[in-house]
Design a protein around this motif. Sequence first.
Motif, PDB file in Angstrom:
ATOM      1  N   GLN A   1       4.050  10.271  -0.902  1.00  0.00           N
ATOM      2  CA  GLN A   1       3.453  10.526  -2.200  1.00  0.00           C
ATOM      3  C   GLN A   1       1.937  10.333  -2.100  1.00  0.00           C
ATOM      4  OE1 GLN A   1       5.120   8.135  -5.309  1.00  0.00           O
ATOM      5  NE2 GLN A   1       4.088   9.258  -6.931  1.00  0.00           N
ATOM      6  N   GLN A   3      -1.819   9.251  -3.054  1.00  0.00           N
ATOM      7  CA  GLN A   3      -2.499   8.167  -3.765  1.00  0.00           C
ATOM      8  C   GLN A   3      -3.850   8.687  -4.259  1.00  0.00           C
ATOM      9  OE1 GLN A   3      -1.398   7.054  -0.280  1.00  0.00           O
ATOM     10  NE2 GLN A   3       0.541   6.950  -1.386  1.00  0.00           N
ATOM     11  N   VAL A   5      -7.703   7.760  -6.179  1.00  0.00           N
ATOM     12  CA  VAL A   5      -8.711   6.763  -6.514  1.00  0.00           C
ATOM     13  C   VAL A   5      -9.876   7.454  -7.219  1.00  0.00           C
ATOM     14  CG1 VAL A   5     -10.323   5.047  -5.642  1.00  0.00           C
ATOM     15  CG2 VAL A   5      -8.086   5.306  -4.552  1.00  0.00           C
ATOM     16  N   CYS A  22     -12.186  12.166  -7.824  1.00  0.00           N
ATOM     17  CA  CYS A  22     -10.835  11.672  -7.542  1.00  0.00           C
ATOM     18  C   CYS A  22     -10.554  11.939  -6.070  1.00  0.00           C
ATOM     19  CB  CYS A  22      -9.829  12.393  -8.424  1.00  0.00           C
ATOM     20  SG  CYS A  22      -8.106  11.940  -8.139  1.00  0.00           S
ATOM     21  N   ALA A  24      -8.019  11.811  -2.974  1.00  0.00           N
ATOM     22  CA  ALA A  24      -6.580  11.799  -2.722  1.00  0.00           C
ATOM     23  C   ALA A  24      -6.303  11.476  -1.265  1.00  0.00           C
ATOM     24  CB  ALA A  24      -5.983  13.144  -3.084  1.00  0.00           C
ATOM     25  N   SER A  25      -5.217  10.757  -1.024  1.00  0.00           N
ATOM     26  CA  SER A  25      -4.814  10.435   0.342  1.00  0.00           C
ATOM     27  C   SER A  25      -3.301  10.269   0.401  1.00  0.00           C
ATOM     28  CB  SER A  25      -5.497   9.150   0.817  1.00  0.00           C
ATOM     29  OG  SER A  25      -5.098   8.051   0.024  1.00  0.00           O
ATOM     30  N   GLY A  26      -2.778  10.307   1.609  1.00  0.00           N
ATOM     31  CA  GLY A  26      -1.374  10.012   1.825  1.00  0.00           C
ATOM     32  C   GLY A  26      -0.431  11.184   1.805  1.00  0.00           C
ATOM     33  N   THR A 108       1.926  10.642 -10.645  1.00  0.00           N
ATOM     34  CA  THR A 108       1.052   9.840  -9.794  1.00  0.00           C
ATOM     35  C   THR A 108      -0.287   9.676 -10.495  1.00  0.00           C
ATOM     36  OG1 THR A 108       2.108  10.691  -7.796  1.00  0.00           O
ATOM     37  CG2 THR A 108      -0.066   9.664  -7.551  1.00  0.00           C
ATOM     38  N   GLY A 110      -4.198   7.443 -10.764  1.00  0.00           N
ATOM     39  CA  GLY A 110      -5.189   6.548 -10.226  1.00  0.00           C
ATOM     40  C   GLY A 110      -5.320   5.313 -11.104  1.00  0.00           C
ATOM     41  N   GLN A 111      -6.237   4.433 -10.731  1.00  0.00           N
ATOM     42  CA  GLN A 111      -6.385   3.171 -11.457  1.00  0.00           C
ATOM     43  C   GLN A 111      -7.262   3.309 -12.702  1.00  0.00           C
ATOM     44  OE1 GLN A 111      -8.265   4.046  -8.956  1.00  0.00           O
ATOM     45  NE2 GLN A 111     -10.346   3.415  -9.502  1.00  0.00           N
TER      46      GLN A 111
END
Length: 119
Positions: A1, A3, A5, A22, A24-26, A108, A110-111
């Motif tokens: 999935q 991630q 930030v 933003c 994205a990774s993973g 999904t 972000g914070q």
Amino acid sequence: QVQLVESGGGLVQAGGSLRLSCAASGHTFSIYVMGWFRQAPGKARALVATISRSGGSTIYAESVKGRFTISRDNAKNTGSLQMNSLKPEDTAVYYCAARLIAYTEFGTWGQGTQVTVSS
């Protein structure tokens, strides 16, 4: 999935501009529809804008049309929200979100990053 930030929030005067990013990774970012949402104090989270997987199609909330621009760079696994002509009512925590095309809900998140617009 994937991630997510966010970055780029801050304090700005009314009429000013900010650019949110933003990262994205993973997972392969290009398979996700991306969106930006915001939540003001005491209010429910609301959609700001969405962008298709290729970047060719965008949707905006009426309140931000003509002022905000959503974009993405799949090669860099990043998304952005350019915000111009900011108003005090744009003050909120802004969230980057992603969903797979098979789903109707964004799963999904972000914070979040705080955007404050002073009058």
